[in-house]
Design a protein around this motif. Structure first.
Motif, PDB file in Angstrom:
ATOM      1  N   THR A 112       0.692  -6.400  -4.304  1.00 52.95           N
ATOM      2  CA  THR A 112      -0.804  -6.343  -4.328  1.00 52.95           C
ATOM      3  C   THR A 112      -1.417  -5.829  -2.891  1.00 52.95           C
ATOM      4  O   THR A 112      -2.389  -6.319  -2.752  1.00 52.95           O
ATOM      5  CB  THR A 112      -1.302  -7.765  -4.639  1.00 52.95           C
ATOM      6  N   GLN A 114      -2.030  -3.133   0.387  1.00 49.89           N
ATOM      7  CA  GLN A 114      -2.764  -1.872   0.606  1.00 49.89           C
ATOM      8  C   GLN A 114      -1.705  -0.679   0.583  1.00 49.89           C
ATOM      9  O   GLN A 114      -0.683  -0.825   1.135  1.00 49.89           O
ATOM     10  CB  GLN A 114      -3.403  -1.900   1.958  1.00 49.89           C
ATOM     11  N   GLU A 192      -4.724   5.319  -8.254  1.00 50.08           N
ATOM     12  CA  GLU A 192      -5.862   4.663  -8.606  1.00 50.08           C
ATOM     13  C   GLU A 192      -5.538   3.906 -10.096  1.00 50.08           C
ATOM     14  O   GLU A 192      -6.052   2.785 -10.013  1.00 50.08           O
ATOM     15  CB  GLU A 192      -6.957   5.738  -9.152  1.00 50.08           C
ATOM     16  N   ALA A 195      -3.567   1.020  -8.848  1.00 49.21           N
ATOM     17  CA  ALA A 195      -4.555  -0.156  -7.976  1.00 49.21           C
ATOM     18  C   ALA A 195      -5.390  -0.907  -9.033  1.00 49.21           C
ATOM     19  O   ALA A 195      -5.431  -2.155  -9.132  1.00 49.21           O
ATOM     20  CB  ALA A 195      -5.203   0.446  -7.234  1.00 49.21           C
ATOM     21  N   THR A 201      -5.026  -2.559  -3.457  1.00 50.91           N
ATOM     22  CA  THR A 201      -6.199  -1.600  -2.807  1.00 50.91           C
ATOM     23  C   THR A 201      -5.542  -0.293  -2.400  1.00 50.91           C
ATOM     24  O   THR A 201      -4.092  -0.436  -2.094  1.00 50.91           O
ATOM     25  CB  THR A 201      -6.851  -2.093  -1.774  1.00 50.91           C
ATOM     26  N   TYR A 202      -6.232   0.585  -2.427  1.00 52.26           N
ATOM     27  CA  TYR A 202      -5.788   1.922  -1.809  1.00 52.26           C
ATOM     28  C   TYR A 202      -6.792   2.711  -1.166  1.00 52.26           C
ATOM     29  O   TYR A 202      -7.810   2.577  -1.269  1.00 52.26           O
ATOM     30  CB  TYR A 202      -5.046   2.804  -3.078  1.00 52.26           C
ATOM     31  N   PRO A 267      -7.575  -3.637   4.163  1.00 52.39           N
ATOM     32  CA  PRO A 267      -7.275  -3.692   2.800  1.00 52.39           C
ATOM     33  C   PRO A 267      -8.281  -4.042   1.884  1.00 52.39           C
ATOM     34  O   PRO A 267      -8.131  -3.775   0.608  1.00 52.39           O
ATOM     35  CB  PRO A 267      -6.341  -4.941   2.994  1.00 52.39           C
ATOM     36  N   THR A 268      -9.638  -4.176   2.322  1.00 50.90           N
ATOM     37  CA  THR A 268     -10.397  -4.200   1.219  1.00 50.90           C
ATOM     38  C   THR A 268     -11.235  -3.042   1.094  1.00 50.90           C
ATOM     39  O   THR A 268     -12.170  -2.937   0.268  1.00 50.90           O
ATOM     40  CB  THR A 268     -11.780  -5.181   2.034  1.00 50.90           C
ATOM     41  N   THR A 270     -11.165   0.776  -0.458  1.00 50.65           N
ATOM     42  CA  THR A 270     -10.450   1.429  -1.482  1.00 50.65           C
ATOM     43  C   THR A 270     -11.397   2.802  -1.935  1.00 50.65           C
ATOM     44  O   THR A 270     -12.383   3.079  -1.678  1.00 50.65           O
ATOM     45  CB  THR A 270     -10.877   0.789  -2.909  1.00 50.65           C
TER      46      THR A 270
END
Length: 352
Positions: A112, A114, A192, A195, A201-202, A267-268, A270
């Motif tokens: 979960t 990045q 996508e 995620a 996140t990506y 990491p927040t 996307t």
């Protein structure tokens, strides 16, 4: 932070590894050291990283590589426009299948964190254009008969007038126009989907024309900067396709590596981000700038009028989103970077 860098022995990946190690990260590298990319094992591999030599399409090796990782920086893949459609299997295997195997392994271990993807500006197809009469427009594919006649600029699809190139935004409609571009867009779609289902996140970093030390040389799969630099290094005048007026954004590899490290620490955040210098130049500008690094004795570039099916005329990007949301601004100026590029060490690849 424990980070897996796929393709971490390659051109961009190795610079990412160096910066991550310098920042104190625990870095693991998964790279096949394929002969098509490395004639010999590179002498620049960072001794502080843990190297796993394996093909990213091999599930057992990938499952082992992802174990215990907090973040993934996915750089492995086949790059460049290719020679012709006969390359389709290799591009799909290296880019799409490789990404699928990696994401499946991450899914199996409940990742979960990045995920940063080496995406590309090729997903846009042509860049953004404006017609003086119709405003923003999207030209269609360039026709072979027009290119053969030396008419390289795409006309307005509504009235046929000349268009003005503009900066393309991440929100632009995506329209890949060759096999490589199609695989790069599919990578974005796969990431996508992963995620959304996993909670990871990506960041899809859409690189523009990257150049700098450790680029592969003397291969049709290298970027245009490497092809031009190799010609000068071999005492030849570089052959510049079309009339050299194609607009691109040339961004130094150390800036691209820095963008990846920044994205790994956000990491927040996307979505997709243009990673570019923000300053467009033509291919002729590139050839002249590299020639300047070799001195006045270097032959002037030849504008050949040749063209490649599936290539586009202009594609340059807005870097505003990367600046606003990631805090990324390229640091290496074009003239400075190209001057150094004339003598930067390049990487040998196996003969094609």
């Amino acid at each position: 932070m424990r980070v897996l860098v796929t393709g971490g022995a390659g051109f961009i990946g190795s610079h990412i590894v160096d910066e991550l190690v310098g920042a104190g990260a625990d870095v693991r590298v998964l790279d096949s050291l394929a002969p098509s990319a490395h004639a010999v094992e590179p002498d620049y591999l960072n001794p502080a990283a843990d190297y796993r030599i394996a093909d990213i399409t091999k599930p057992t090796a990938v499952r082992s590589a992802v174990e215990g990782m907090d973040a993934v920086c996915h750089q492995a893949g086949r790059v460049g426009l290719g020679v012709d459609f006969d390359d389709v299997r290799d591009y799909v295997a290296d880019n799409d299948l490789g990404t699928a195997v990696l994401l499946r392994a991450l899914h199996a271990r409940g990742f979960t964190g990045q995920f940063v993807l080496a995406a590309s500006m090729v997903v846009y197809g042509e860049g953004a254009y404006r017609c003086s009469e119709h405003g923003p427009v999207r030209p269609g594919r360039r026709r072979i008969e027009e290119l053969s006649a030396g008419r390289f600029e795409p006309p307005c699809p509504l009235c046929g007038q000349q268009l003005t190139p503009e900066l393309v935004l991440e929100s632009a409609r995506l329209e890949p126009r060759n096999v490589y571009a199609a695989t790069k867009l599919h990578q974005e779609h796969l990431v996508e989907c992963f995620a959304a289902e996993s909670g990871a996140t990506y960041a899809a970093l859409r690189y523009h024309n990257v150049y700098g030390p450790r680029m592969p040389r003397d291969t049709p799969y290298a970027g245009v900067a490497s092809i031009i630099r190799s010609a000068y290094a071999n005492g030849r005048a570089p052959r510049v396709f079309e009339d050299g007026g194609q607009r691109r954004d040339f961004v130094h590899v150390t800036d691209v590596a820095h963008a990846n490290v920044i994205a790994l620490s956000h990491p927040t955040v996307t979505g997709a981000f243009n990673i570019a210098s923000g300053v467009p130049h033509t291919i002729k500008d590139l050839a002249d700038a590299v020639r300047a690094g070799f001195g006045p004795q270097a032959a002037k570039p030849l504008m050949t009028g040749e063209f490649r099916a599936g290539d586009v005329r202009h594609v340059t990007a807005s870097t505003q989103r990367a600046a606003d949301e990631l805090g990324f601004v390229a640091r290496v100026k074009f003239a400075e970077g190209m001057r150094a590029f004339a003598t930067d060490p390049l990487r040998a690849t196996a003969p094609n």
